[in-house]
Write an enzyme that holds these catalytic residues in place. Structure first.
Site, PDB file in Angstrom:
ATOM      1  N   SER A 253       0.814  -1.191   0.034  1.00 21.79           N
ATOM      2  CA  SER A 253       0.023  -0.044  -0.021  1.00 21.79           C
ATOM      3  C   SER A 253       0.900   1.274   0.011  1.00 21.79           C
ATOM      4  CB  SER A 253      -0.946  -0.091   1.395  1.00 21.79           C
ATOM      5  OG  SER A 253      -0.068   0.310   2.285  1.00 21.79           O
ATOM      6  N   LYS A 254       0.318   2.419  -0.596  1.00 19.53           N
ATOM      7  CA  LYS A 254       1.454   3.518  -0.701  1.00 19.53           C
ATOM      8  C   LYS A 254       1.568   4.072   0.670  1.00 19.53           C
ATOM      9  CE  LYS A 254      -2.381   6.947  -1.973  1.00 19.53           C
ATOM     10  NZ  LYS A 254      -3.066   7.716  -3.136  1.00 19.53           N
ATOM     11  N   ARG A 255       0.866   3.869   1.837  1.00 15.19           N
ATOM     12  CA  ARG A 255       1.186   4.200   3.130  1.00 15.19           C
ATOM     13  C   ARG A 255       2.783   3.702   3.405  1.00 15.19           C
ATOM     14  NH1 ARG A 255      -2.171   5.703   7.245  1.00 15.19           N
ATOM     15  NH2 ARG A 255      -4.340   6.615   6.362  1.00 15.19           N
ATOM     16  N   ARG A 469       7.708  12.174   2.706  1.00 20.56           N
ATOM     17  CA  ARG A 469       7.735  11.047   3.550  1.00 20.56           C
ATOM     18  C   ARG A 469       9.078  10.985   4.226  1.00 20.56           C
ATOM     19  NH1 ARG A 469       4.809   6.602   1.244  1.00 20.56           N
ATOM     20  NH2 ARG A 469       2.414   7.231   1.758  1.00 20.56           N
TER      21      ARG A 469
END
Ligand code: GLU
Length: 494
Positions: A253-255, A469
């Site tokens: 997942s892009k998290r 990020r």
């Protein structure tokens, strides 16, 4: 023998996902290894979430990988249209057939009733699902409601007991109790079909012989099998591929990991590496070769070699493989050509010139000023974030909120980015100068640089996301608890 026909059926919502490329690769190899056809169908019936930009991104990213298709919306074919929004009449006719034959029914229940029902079911530890309330309406009652213009959806009837047993190419026999299967909405109150109806109707009408897709769809198969039965059609062969996972085994997942194909393109991975690496996800060449191309994979393809243990998409391994390509697979001339193509992709170098021109006395000044446009993640250390008034938690908040805002931008250009960030700084009651400080740092690696709006616009969402990020990590990261608080604070800000 019937010709093999497989398809990839992405919904054009959001960024083009590596999972889509993964499933496309296996469908294409399966079909092409047996002289079959590989089809691209766009599933855009969720009109609020679908976008043309996302559709274009799907086309361009699959093409970049070399995973082109034999039939599709932009290519045509004998089974079109290949975009579901152009097939609405077909779905309506099919729903009407089911209504006439009593295999589906109109449901007039209000959202409030359905919400209350769901809450009650959850409180009683029951599987949430429709309770069949409108099944008991008489024909006269239905006509009365229709005449009064009441809104309705169409749901499919589902057996009350027993099991749905079907075969999966990789798993063998799978059995799911009908009691776990909801009376699925087939057509929404706006007359648009849901995924389940449109998917089944199209797979049948497009002559799809094998449905190869991600494991997350396996629980939908009973609904699909039942629809095939209702329509009197033979179902295709189902094959559910394992899900790609993060190194911690959670679903990719892009998290946790970049999931957009565009990210990997912009970072300077080769399409050949991506295809090769995706080919290693749960599959291997018969002789165990680690470096192989699409052609070799197609020649050697055998679906039964797919192993079901969740394959790990590990960027470290991908870096290793890309390095092997750059060092060993390319000639120097190819390396130079591909590097120049990458550096100037999307007119990047041209876009950078107006940003630095005013500060340049000679060409040799450029690399220092503009190097960050060609980098992936920029080097940062915590000291760079020292600020006269902003504390660490506030800096993290600015970065995280900016990322969420940027991710929701439909139109990606300098002006929309400026507007979005300016309005966020106002909502956060921060001076724009202070607000932009951490963004300058994470985007360019320095406190002062070219305009942050222009830089973000040129770098694109994927690289910007990765840098933001990284900045958050350098600032100490966000614990689960802090993440919850941030989400809450962000929600009330809007
Ligand atoms: N539109 C679905 C998706 O986005 C297709 C799933 C399927 O292949 O049936 O993944």
């Amino acid at each position: 023998m019937t010709k093999i026909r497989t398809r990839i059926a992405p919904s054009p919502t959001g960024d083009p996902h590596v999972g889509t490329a993964y499933i496309a690769l296996f469908n294409r190899c399966f079909a092409h290894s047996q002289q079959g056809k590989f089809i691209l169908r766009i599933e855009d019936t969720d009109q609020a979430r679908s976008s043309i930009r996302s559709e274009q991104d799907i086309f361009s990213s699959l093409r970049w990988l070399g995973l082109d298709w034999d039939e599709g919306p932009d290519k045509g074919g004998n089974f079109g249209p290949y975009r579901q929004s152009e097939r609405i009449d077909i779905y309506e006719a099919h729903v009407n057939q089911l209504l006439e034959r009593g295999l589906a029914f109109r449901c007039f229940c209000s959202t409030e009733r359905l919400d209350t029902l769901r809450k009650q079911q959850l409180a009683n530890r029951q599987t949430p699902g429709y309770d069949g309330h409108c099944l008991s309406l008489s024909e006269a009652e239905v006509q009365e409601k229709l005449a009064a213009g009441e809104k309705y959806v169409v749901r499919m009837k589902v057996p009350e007991s027993g099991n749905c047993v079907f075969k999966d190419l990789l798993r063998g026999e799978v059995s799911i109790a009908w009691s776990q299967v909801d009376m699925q909405v087939l057509m929404k109150s706006d007359g648009l079909p849901t995924y389940h109806l449109a998917n089944v109707v199209d797979d049948h009408l497009m002559g799809i012989t094998h449905v190869i897709r991600g494991e997350e769809w396996i629980n939908s198969v009973p609904k699909h099998v039942l629809l095939y039965e209702y329509f009197g059609w033979n179902p295709p062969i189902f094959c559910h591929m394992p899900l790609l996972r993060n190194p911690d085994k959670s679903k990719l997942s892009k998290r946790k990991n970049p999931t957009s194909i565009n990210y990997y393109r912009d970072m300077g991975y080769l399409p050949a590496t991506m295809v090769n690496y995706l080919g290693m996800m749960g599959w291997s060449m018969p002789q165990g070769e680690e470096v192989f191309n699409l052609n070799q994979m197609t020649q050697a393809f055998d679906i039964s070699r797919v192993s079901l243990g969740g394959p790990i998409f590990d960027i470290g391994k991908l870096d290793w493989l890309n390095g092997v390509y750059l060092r060993e697979q390319l000639s120097e001339a190819e390396f130079a050509k591909l590097f120049m193509q990458w550096a100037s992709a999307g007119g990047r170098l041209h876009k950078v010139i107006p940003q630095i021109r005013q500060r340049v006395d000679k060409f040799s000044d450029i690399a220092d000023l503009a190097g960050f446009f060609l980098s992936g993640i920029v080097q940062l250390d915590a000291e760079q974030f020292a600020h006269k008034s902003l504390e660490q938690a506030q800096l993290v908040k600015i970065l995280q909120f900016s990322l969420w805002r940027l991710e929701s931008l439909q139109d990606w250009n300098r002006d929309t980015i400026e507007e979005c960030l300016q309005s966020l700084s106002r909502s956060m009651e921060l001076k724009i100068r202070d607000f932009l400080f951490p963004l300058f740092v994470v985007i360019s690696g320095r406190a002062v640089s070219t305009s942050v709006f222009d830089s973000v616009a040129i770098l694109g969402i994927d690289i910007s996301r990765a840098r933001i990020r990284h900045g958050i990590e350098v600032l100490g990261g966000v614990s689960k608890k802090a993440a919850k608080r941030l989400e809450h604070d962000y929600r009330i800000l809007n």
